[in-house]
Design a protein around this motif. Structure first.
Motif, mmCIF file in Angstrom:
data_model
loop_
_atom_site.group_PDB
_atom_site.id
_atom_site.type_symbol
_atom_site.label_atom_id
_atom_site.label_comp_id
_atom_site.label_asym_id
_atom_site.label_seq_id
_atom_site.Cartn_x
_atom_site.Cartn_y
_atom_site.Cartn_z
ATOM 1 N N ALA A 52 -9.044 7.176 -9.192
ATOM 2 C CA ALA A 52 -8.511 6.912 -10.777
ATOM 3 C C ALA A 52 -6.783 7.030 -10.716
ATOM 4 C CB ALA A 52 -9.198 8.063 -11.554
ATOM 5 N N ALA A 53 -6.248 7.933 -10.297
ATOM 6 C CA ALA A 53 -4.907 7.730 -10.241
ATOM 7 C C ALA A 53 -4.197 6.558 -9.702
ATOM 8 C CB ALA A 53 -4.229 9.132 -9.489
ATOM 9 N N LEU A 54 -4.714 6.309 -8.508
ATOM 10 C CA LEU A 54 -4.280 5.185 -7.730
ATOM 11 C C LEU A 54 -4.589 3.939 -8.634
ATOM 12 C CD1 LEU A 54 -3.443 4.185 -4.949
ATOM 13 C CD2 LEU A 54 -5.685 3.747 -4.460
ATOM 14 N N ARG A 55 -5.602 3.619 -8.964
ATOM 15 C CA ARG A 55 -5.807 2.410 -10.119
ATOM 16 C C ARG A 55 -4.773 2.528 -11.272
ATOM 17 N NH1 ARG A 55 -11.486 3.485 -8.757
ATOM 18 N NH2 ARG A 55 -11.552 4.697 -10.646
ATOM 19 N N ASP A 56 -4.898 3.493 -11.878
ATOM 20 C CA ASP A 56 -3.871 3.560 -13.201
ATOM 21 C C ASP A 56 -2.539 3.727 -13.002
ATOM 22 O OD1 ASP A 56 -6.579 3.632 -14.423
ATOM 23 O OD2 ASP A 56 -6.573 5.614 -14.780
ATOM 24 N N ARG A 57 -1.942 4.617 -11.869
ATOM 25 C CA ARG A 57 -0.676 4.639 -11.963
ATOM 26 C C ARG A 57 0.003 3.971 -10.688
ATOM 27 N NH1 ARG A 57 -1.867 10.414 -12.149
ATOM 28 N NH2 ARG A 57 -1.008 10.635 -9.985
ATOM 29 N N GLY A 58 -0.854 3.531 -9.688
ATOM 30 C CA GLY A 58 -0.207 2.902 -8.388
ATOM 31 C C GLY A 58 -0.436 1.252 -8.409
ATOM 32 N N ILE A 59 -1.718 1.067 -8.626
ATOM 33 C CA ILE A 59 -2.456 -0.497 -8.528
ATOM 34 C C ILE A 59 -1.907 -1.163 -9.520
ATOM 35 C CG2 ILE A 59 -4.126 -2.007 -7.876
ATOM 36 C CD1 ILE A 59 -5.242 -0.169 -6.105
ATOM 37 N N ARG A 60 -2.353 -0.838 -10.818
ATOM 38 C CA ARG A 60 -2.156 -1.500 -12.039
ATOM 39 C C ARG A 60 -0.920 -1.755 -12.462
ATOM 40 N NH1 ARG A 60 -5.581 0.721 -14.626
ATOM 41 N NH2 ARG A 60 -7.143 -1.083 -14.696
ATOM 42 N N PRO A 61 0.209 -0.689 -12.771
ATOM 43 C CA PRO A 61 1.594 -1.112 -12.822
ATOM 44 C C PRO A 61 2.122 -2.123 -11.829
ATOM 45 C CG PRO A 61 1.147 1.100 -12.925
ATOM 46 C CD PRO A 61 -0.012 0.612 -12.369
ATOM 47 N N PHE A 62 1.885 -2.212 -10.432
ATOM 48 C CA PHE A 62 2.504 -3.057 -9.628
ATOM 49 C C PHE A 62 2.117 -4.442 -9.942
ATOM 50 C CE2 PHE A 62 1.755 -5.432 -5.570
ATOM 51 C CZ PHE A 62 3.102 -5.233 -5.080
ATOM 52 N N LEU A 63 0.673 -4.673 -10.138
ATOM 53 C CA LEU A 63 0.158 -6.002 -10.231
ATOM 54 C C LEU A 63 0.589 -6.383 -11.654
ATOM 55 C CD1 LEU A 63 -3.706 -5.585 -9.176
ATOM 56 C CD2 LEU A 63 -1.667 -6.331 -8.137
ATOM 57 N N LEU A 64 0.772 -5.708 -12.700
ATOM 58 C CA LEU A 64 1.530 -6.269 -13.841
ATOM 59 C C LEU A 64 2.870 -6.647 -13.845
ATOM 60 C CD1 LEU A 64 0.065 -3.376 -16.675
ATOM 61 C CD2 LEU A 64 -0.664 -5.768 -16.328
ATOM 62 N N GLN A 65 3.496 -5.968 -12.692
ATOM 63 C CA GLN A 65 5.162 -6.071 -12.555
ATOM 64 C C GLN A 65 4.939 -7.688 -11.816
ATOM 65 O OE1 GLN A 65 6.856 -3.394 -10.034
ATOM 66 N NE2 GLN A 65 8.995 -4.722 -10.290
ATOM 67 N N GLN A 66 3.973 -7.794 -11.021
ATOM 68 C CA GLN A 66 4.100 -9.091 -9.976
ATOM 69 C C GLN A 66 3.779 -10.151 -10.993
ATOM 70 O OE1 GLN A 66 4.771 -9.357 -6.810
ATOM 71 N NE2 GLN A 66 5.732 -7.357 -6.982
ATOM 72 N N VAL A 80 0.787 -1.214 0.055
ATOM 73 C CA VAL A 80 0.046 0.054 0.071
ATOM 74 C C VAL A 80 0.762 1.135 0.066
ATOM 75 C CG1 VAL A 80 -0.181 -0.209 2.568
ATOM 76 C CG2 VAL A 80 -1.940 1.145 0.944
ATOM 77 N N ALA A 81 2.046 1.365 0.771
ATOM 78 C CA ALA A 81 2.911 2.442 0.808
ATOM 79 C C ALA A 81 3.306 2.629 -0.517
ATOM 80 C CB ALA A 81 3.901 2.390 1.798
ATOM 81 N N ARG A 82 3.763 1.664 -1.302
ATOM 82 C CA ARG A 82 4.419 1.862 -2.675
ATOM 83 C C ARG A 82 3.362 2.268 -3.859
ATOM 84 N NH1 ARG A 82 7.191 -3.484 -5.879
ATOM 85 N NH2 ARG A 82 7.597 -2.123 -7.956
ATOM 86 N N THR A 83 2.185 1.818 -3.777
ATOM 87 C CA THR A 83 1.169 2.072 -4.739
ATOM 88 C C THR A 83 0.665 3.287 -4.503
ATOM 89 O OG1 THR A 83 -0.482 0.748 -3.626
ATOM 90 C CG2 THR A 83 0.730 -0.360 -5.173
ATOM 91 N N THR A 84 0.461 3.875 -3.360
ATOM 92 C CA THR A 84 -0.158 4.998 -2.905
ATOM 93 C C THR A 84 0.661 6.246 -3.279
ATOM 94 O OG1 THR A 84 0.560 4.845 -0.675
ATOM 95 C CG2 THR A 84 -1.984 4.150 -1.417
ATOM 96 N N SER A 85 1.852 5.802 -3.268
ATOM 97 C CA SER A 85 2.914 7.114 -3.462
ATOM 98 C C SER A 85 2.496 7.771 -4.821
ATOM 99 C CB SER A 85 4.191 6.551 -3.279
ATOM 100 O OG SER A 85 4.588 5.685 -4.189
ATOM 101 N N ALA A 86 2.278 6.855 -5.913
ATOM 102 C CA ALA A 86 2.158 7.203 -7.165
ATOM 103 C C ALA A 86 1.146 8.232 -7.419
ATOM 104 C CB ALA A 86 1.842 5.834 -8.187
#
Length: 260
Positions: free
Chosen positions: A188-202, A50-56
């Motif tokens: 919207a920014a959380l989904r597009d710039r934080g959560i989605r890139p992290f999940l794709l990387q995982q 959560v700390a990594r994704t919310t920073s985006a």
């Protein structure tokens, strides 16, 4: 750039819903099927990061938190309040009054029952009439105190519940259009710039490497040589002997005539 804002406790539910929306998207579902990673495990990883994704989306979250705090009249967000309790429970003496409000009726009722039992017991035994009368009087006084304090405690409890209900209804106007727009922009920014890139990387890291034969045929697996109608020359048959081909009509490599 400043330190990223810490996500408040009241915003973690929004974060969880945004994470579920991204996991349920067709793109992530397709990658989940290809990689074989369970959706629950991916959700746990998203919650842990959560700390990594919310920073985006820190800028959008700061704006949303500022508008929400302004709508509350400058009060501190509930998500960053101490763990011992929100709001008025932190005032000095509030806990002592609550304890006294609960204990006083109970102690007064116990004392009243004790004094009345002793007083009426002495009266029945016709012993020490003066002491018996005093005990009965003190018992009835204690019973009155227990009733009054119990009534005060019930009224105080009702007022506290009414105040909390009023605070809950008063917090609904905080969902003004500006606050709602800021909240939607943050999500919207959380989904597009934080959560989605992290999940794709995982999912990319969890994808199994291609096998040695995946997508590549064998070097000697041509259909022309593997068909059932093809067979190599018979070097062990009766038509082959020595270095010549028997009955072939061709001279042997040493120039001698083939045997008939």
């Amino acid at each position: 750039m400043g330190r990223p804002s810490r996500l408040g406790d009241e915003d973690r539910s929004d974060y969880g819903r945004a994470l579920d929306e991204v996991i349920a998207s067709p793109e992530i579902r397709l990658l989940l099927e290809r990689s074989g990673v369970p959706g629950g495990r991916l959700r746990v990883r998203g919650l842990a990061a959560v700390a990594r994704t919310t920073s985006a989306a820190d800028a959008e979250y700061r704006r949303y938190a500022a508008l929400r705090r302004r709508a509350r009249g400058g009060r501190q967000d509930a998500g960053v309040s101490p763990l011992s309790g929100p709001g008025d429970q932190e005032r000095p003496g509030a806990g002592v009054l609550a304890v006294l409000g609960v204990l006083t009726p109970v102690l007064a009722a116990v004392a009243a029952a004790t004094f009345l039992l002793l007083g009426y017991g002495l009266r029945l035994a016709e012993a020490l009439p003066a002491l018996a009368g005093t005990l009965v009087g003190v018992g009835w006084c204690s019973l009155v105190v227990a009733a009054v304090t119990a009534l005060v405690s019930v009224v105080a409890l009702y007022r506290t519940a009414a105040k909390q209900s009023a605070d809950g209804t008063a917090s609904s106007p905080e969902r003004s259009p500006a606050v709602e727009d800021a909240r939607e922009a943050w999500l919207a920014a959380l989904r597009d710039r934080g959560i989605r890139p992290f999940l794709l990387q995982q999912l990319t890291e969890a994808a199994p490497p291609p096998g040695p034969g995946d997508g590549h045929g064998s070097r000697f697996s041509s259909p022309a040589f593997a068909g059932p109608d093809f067979s190599g020359p018979d070097f062990s048959g009766p038509g082959f002997e020595g270095s010549g081909f028997r009955g072939s009509g061709r001279p042997a490599p040493d120039g001698s005539e083939p045997r008939r």
